[in-house]
Motif scaffolding. Structure first.
Motif, mmCIF file in Angstrom:
data_model
loop_
_atom_site.group_PDB
_atom_site.id
_atom_site.type_symbol
_atom_site.label_atom_id
_atom_site.label_comp_id
_atom_site.label_asym_id
_atom_site.label_seq_id
_atom_site.Cartn_x
_atom_site.Cartn_y
_atom_site.Cartn_z
ATOM 1 N N ALA A 197 12.055 5.835 3.132
ATOM 2 C CA ALA A 197 12.722 4.720 4.022
ATOM 3 C C ALA A 197 11.480 3.918 4.276
ATOM 4 C CB ALA A 197 12.936 5.474 5.333
ATOM 5 N N ASP A 198 9.797 4.257 4.248
ATOM 6 C CA ASP A 198 9.034 3.426 4.886
ATOM 7 C C ASP A 198 7.829 3.533 4.076
ATOM 8 O OD1 ASP A 198 7.904 6.058 5.163
ATOM 9 O OD2 ASP A 198 8.648 6.242 7.052
ATOM 10 N N PHE A 199 7.748 3.673 2.743
ATOM 11 C CA PHE A 199 6.446 3.746 1.878
ATOM 12 C C PHE A 199 6.101 2.208 2.168
ATOM 13 C CE2 PHE A 199 9.607 2.910 -1.410
ATOM 14 C CZ PHE A 199 9.028 1.884 -2.116
ATOM 15 N N GLU A 200 6.434 1.211 2.005
ATOM 16 C CA GLU A 200 5.950 -0.089 1.932
ATOM 17 C C GLU A 200 5.303 -0.353 3.278
ATOM 18 O OE1 GLU A 200 9.708 -1.274 1.019
ATOM 19 O OE2 GLU A 200 9.279 -2.537 -0.759
ATOM 20 N N THR A 201 5.741 0.075 4.519
ATOM 21 C CA THR A 201 4.890 0.201 5.600
ATOM 22 C C THR A 201 3.844 0.780 5.757
ATOM 23 O OG1 THR A 201 7.117 0.049 6.741
ATOM 24 C CG2 THR A 201 5.440 0.492 8.292
ATOM 25 N N ALA A 202 3.960 2.011 5.030
ATOM 26 C CA ALA A 202 2.659 3.074 4.865
ATOM 27 C C ALA A 202 1.785 2.133 4.257
ATOM 28 C CB ALA A 202 2.983 4.320 4.192
ATOM 29 N N VAL A 203 1.864 1.612 3.137
ATOM 30 C CA VAL A 203 1.128 0.919 2.301
ATOM 31 C C VAL A 203 0.289 -0.194 2.877
ATOM 32 C CG1 VAL A 203 0.653 -0.659 0.107
ATOM 33 C CG2 VAL A 203 1.983 1.374 0.066
ATOM 34 N N ALA A 204 1.287 -1.023 3.663
ATOM 35 C CA ALA A 204 0.441 -1.944 4.623
ATOM 36 C C ALA A 204 -0.578 -1.289 5.854
ATOM 37 C CB ALA A 204 1.666 -2.813 5.262
ATOM 38 N N SER A 205 -0.471 -0.013 6.134
ATOM 39 C CA SER A 205 -1.077 0.747 6.936
ATOM 40 C C SER A 205 -2.255 1.363 6.373
ATOM 41 C CB SER A 205 -0.172 1.598 7.907
ATOM 42 O OG SER A 205 1.127 0.973 8.280
ATOM 43 N N GLY A 206 -2.292 1.297 5.094
ATOM 44 C CA GLY A 206 -3.506 1.933 4.515
ATOM 45 C C GLY A 206 -3.158 3.217 3.807
ATOM 46 N N ALA A 207 -1.948 3.507 3.607
ATOM 47 C CA ALA A 207 -1.806 4.911 2.556
ATOM 48 C C ALA A 207 -2.334 4.804 1.423
ATOM 49 C CB ALA A 207 -0.063 4.814 2.510
ATOM 50 N N THR A 208 -2.934 6.025 0.850
ATOM 51 C CA THR A 208 -3.350 6.187 -0.476
ATOM 52 C C THR A 208 -2.807 6.967 -1.240
ATOM 53 O OG1 THR A 208 -5.052 7.680 0.244
ATOM 54 C CG2 THR A 208 -5.780 5.671 0.271
ATOM 55 N N TYR A 209 -1.881 7.882 -0.431
ATOM 56 C CA TYR A 209 -0.574 8.508 -1.334
ATOM 57 C C TYR A 209 0.483 8.503 -0.446
ATOM 58 C CZ TYR A 209 -4.375 11.157 -3.789
ATOM 59 O OH TYR A 209 -5.335 11.334 -4.626
#
Ligand SMILES: *Cc1c(COP(=O)(O)O)cnc(C)c1O
Length: 226
Positions: A197-209
């Motif tokens: 539901a929110d992986f794009e938001t996570a990428v915007a916040s710096g997710a690496t996995y």
């Protein structure tokens, strides 16, 4: 009807687009395809199109499923993303390449002991309860530095980064920001955050996995009791 390879490709292109929008290098963002409750019939199409990084949340389920797939695809990378009990640590260390859910001293200790005994080095993440929810797994954010120090200094464990699962009814971005800030303060580079539901938001916040299941494999049947 879409197929697993189509949905996988779609998730990968959405990750790439989110990385571009955030001026980040998409090569630094790993997609953990979460296969819990799904059998080899669902997993094989993802393997056939070259995907190798997968996540499971239960040690027993993973043990029943993955060794056979590994003999056919030796370069599979398997991530434990669910809670770990100390009596499952031996199996977990033997089976997985990464554990995202180190959340207390006792688990860090048994994982360290098993890694030494089995001469294996797993990639490890400390799970942080960013919402400070009483019933939820994860170390309290205020205790994260202390747990990290114990891992490093007392157990000689190399911790790669932090992981979180935001509370269901709250804005995920707020929790991703809390986790990213904490990782910066602690000098950790890897961030395991973001689901279907929110992986794009996570990428915007710096997710690496990012850990994505249903968006790739479809809706899960409820877990049967084990
Ligand atoms: C199941 C699970 C996921 C994937 O969830 P989806 O919403 O299906 O993408 C990610 N992280 C953890 C810890 C999980 O248990």
């Amino acid at each position: 009807m879409t197929t697993t390879p189509q949905r996988l490709a779609d998730v990968k292109s959405r990750i790439a687009a989110a990385a571009r929008a955030a001026h980040r290098d998409a090569a630094l963002i790993h997609l953990v395809a979460v296969t819990k409750t799904f059998g080899a019939d669902h997993i094989l199409p993802a393997l056939a199109c070259g995907h190798r990084c997968f996540g499971e949340n239960r040690v027993q389920e993973a043990k029943a499923k993955w060794p056979a797939l590994r003999t056919r695809f030796p370069d599979i990378e398997l991530h434990l993303i669910g809670p770990l009990q100390s009596n499952k640590a031996r199996d977990a260390v033997a089976l997985f390449d990464a554990i995202h859910t180190i959340d207390r001293a006792r688990i860090a200790e048994v994982v360290a002991a098993e890694m030494a005994k089995q001469e294996r080095r797993l990639k490890l993440f400390i799970e942080v309860n960013t919402g400070a929810e009483p019933q939820k797994a994860g170390v309290d954010p205020k205790e994260a530095a202390r747990l990290l120090r114990l891992c490093r200094e007392d157990l000689n464990l190399d911790i790669a980064g932090l992981m979180c699962i935001p509370p269901q009814d709250e804005e995920a971005a707020v929790h991703f920001a809390v986790l990213a800030k904490l990782a910066r303060e602690l000098g950790l580079t890897e961030l395991s955050m973001g689901m279907s539901a929110d992986f794009e938001t996570a990428v915007a916040s710096g997710a690496t996995y990012v850990r994505v299941g249903s968006q790739i494999f479809g809706v899960r049947a409820p877990h049967s009791a084990t």
